[in-house]
Design a protein around this motif. Structure first.
Motif, PDB file in Angstrom:
ATOM      1  N   SER A  41       0.761  -1.208  -0.080  1.00 50.87           N
ATOM      2  CA  SER A  41       0.005  -0.083  -0.092  1.00 50.87           C
ATOM      3  C   SER A  41       0.854   1.296  -0.007  1.00 50.87           C
ATOM      4  O   SER A  41       0.376   2.140  -0.694  1.00 50.87           O
ATOM      5  CB  SER A  41      -0.977  -0.133   1.302  1.00 50.87           C
ATOM      6  N   GLU A  83      -7.518   0.113  -0.790  1.00 51.00           N
ATOM      7  CA  GLU A  83      -7.621  -1.008   0.047  1.00 51.00           C
ATOM      8  C   GLU A  83      -8.975  -0.951   1.105  1.00 51.00           C
ATOM      9  O   GLU A  83      -9.114   0.143   1.687  1.00 51.00           O
ATOM     10  CB  GLU A  83      -6.390  -1.477   1.062  1.00 51.00           C
ATOM     11  N   ASP A 158      -5.621  -1.882  -4.902  1.00 46.98           N
ATOM     12  CA  ASP A 158      -4.869  -2.272  -3.705  1.00 46.98           C
ATOM     13  C   ASP A 158      -5.848  -3.257  -2.964  1.00 46.98           C
ATOM     14  O   ASP A 158      -6.881  -2.874  -2.431  1.00 46.98           O
ATOM     15  CB  ASP A 158      -4.669  -0.964  -2.840  1.00 46.98           C
ATOM     16  N   GLU A 159      -5.482  -4.557  -3.074  1.00 43.51           N
ATOM     17  CA  GLU A 159      -6.094  -5.609  -2.345  1.00 43.51           C
ATOM     18  C   GLU A 159      -7.596  -5.664  -2.650  1.00 43.51           C
ATOM     19  O   GLU A 159      -8.435  -5.685  -1.896  1.00 43.51           O
ATOM     20  CB  GLU A 159      -5.862  -5.840  -1.021  1.00 43.51           C
TER      21      GLU A 159
HETATM   22 MG   LIG Z   1      -1.683  -2.748   2.232  1.00 37.63          MG
END
Ligand SMILES: [Mg+2]
Ligand SMILES: Nc1ncnc2c1ncn2[C@@H]1O[C@H](COP(=O)(O)OP(=O)(O)OP(=O)(O)O)[C@@H](O)[C@H]1O
Length: 230
Positions: A41, A83, A158-159
């Motif tokens: 991140s 995320e 992000d994820e």
């Molecule tokens: Mg992260």
């Protein structure tokens, strides 16, 4: 298209990234894989301008991003789905999606929403419902659509699988494949190496704020899967 060189990021005394270099070329899907706290991140946030760097360079389309605000980076063509999705829970699904299309005229916003609905029928079905009422997987679709609505040149995810059940990991994977078919260039992070490796062309395995290995999916598969269970 995106070139990161010797990037360092620190939060006070904590070193989050140390000498990180990565490339994302036009049309590729590049995966940053690594365990909790690896620095994934931090790298994404440095590219969008959310965290300052402590050395190193980031170039996008040959231009240095140094000193450029988040807003200008977004307008320059860097899209981002954070995320944890972070949809605006009380805002409607349509307004959430269009919040990413700032700067576009009303007409272009309508066109943008129309093609996003074609790609993700869920958006049309739930357009006026508050986004907070949707499931995690549905919210991830909203977050992807929001990031796409400004038609970015590169999309940072992000994820995208975080906290999702297998059925939703498959659906989000299908959504990412649709974006790939449209020619979108993608940089995505994941802790879950197995499903993410199926989507990527190349990747980097991160650990402790450094890139441990970079290469094609075949080249990094073994170390990425070994790291997954750390
Ligand atoms: Mg992260
Ligand atoms: N705002 C912050 N303040 C202080 N330290 C931070 C902050 N954000 C991240 N860190 C630290 O920086 C390091 C890298 O964190 P980062 O969030 O980039 O990792 P990550 O790979 O995204 O992890 P995850 O998979 O859990 O999301 C970690 O040691 C983390 O504790």
């Amino acid at each position: 298209m995106l070139a990161v060189r010797d990037l360092n990021v620190r939060y006070g005394g904590i070193v989050a990234l140390r000498g990180v270099s990565i490339d994302v070329n036009k049309g590729e899907t590049v995966l940053l894989v690594g365990a909790n706290g690896a620095g994934k991140s931090s790298l994404i946030n440095a590219v969008i301008g959310l965290v300052p760097s402590n050395g190193g360079t980031i170039h996008f389309d040959g231009r240095s991003l140094d000193g450029m605000s988040c807003d200008r980076r977004a307008r320059a063509g860097i899209g981002y789905a954070p995320e944890g999705r972070r949809v605006f829970p009380s805002m409607s699904v349509a307004d959430n999606v269009l919040s990413g299309a700032f700067g576009l005229s009303r007409k272009l916003q309508r066109q943008s929403f129309a093609w996003l609905c074609e790609m993700f029928p869920l958006l049309a079905e739930r357009a006026s419902q508050p986004a907070g009422q949707l499931s995690g997987g549905e919210q991830q679709i909203v977050a992807l659509a929001r990031a796409l609505s400004s038609n970015p040149a590169v999309l940072l995810l992000d994820e995208p699988f975080l906290g999702l059940a297998p059925v939703w990991i498959r659906r989000i994977s299908d959504a990412i494949r649709q974006m790939q078919q449209r020619g979108t260039t993608i940089l995505m992070t994941e802790q879950m190496a197995r499903p993410a490796l199926k989507l990527a062309t190349r990747g980097y395995v991160m650990r402790g704020g450094e890139v441990r290995r970079g290469g094609t999916v075949a080249e990094i598969r073994e170390i990425a899967l070994a790291d997954e269970y750390l």
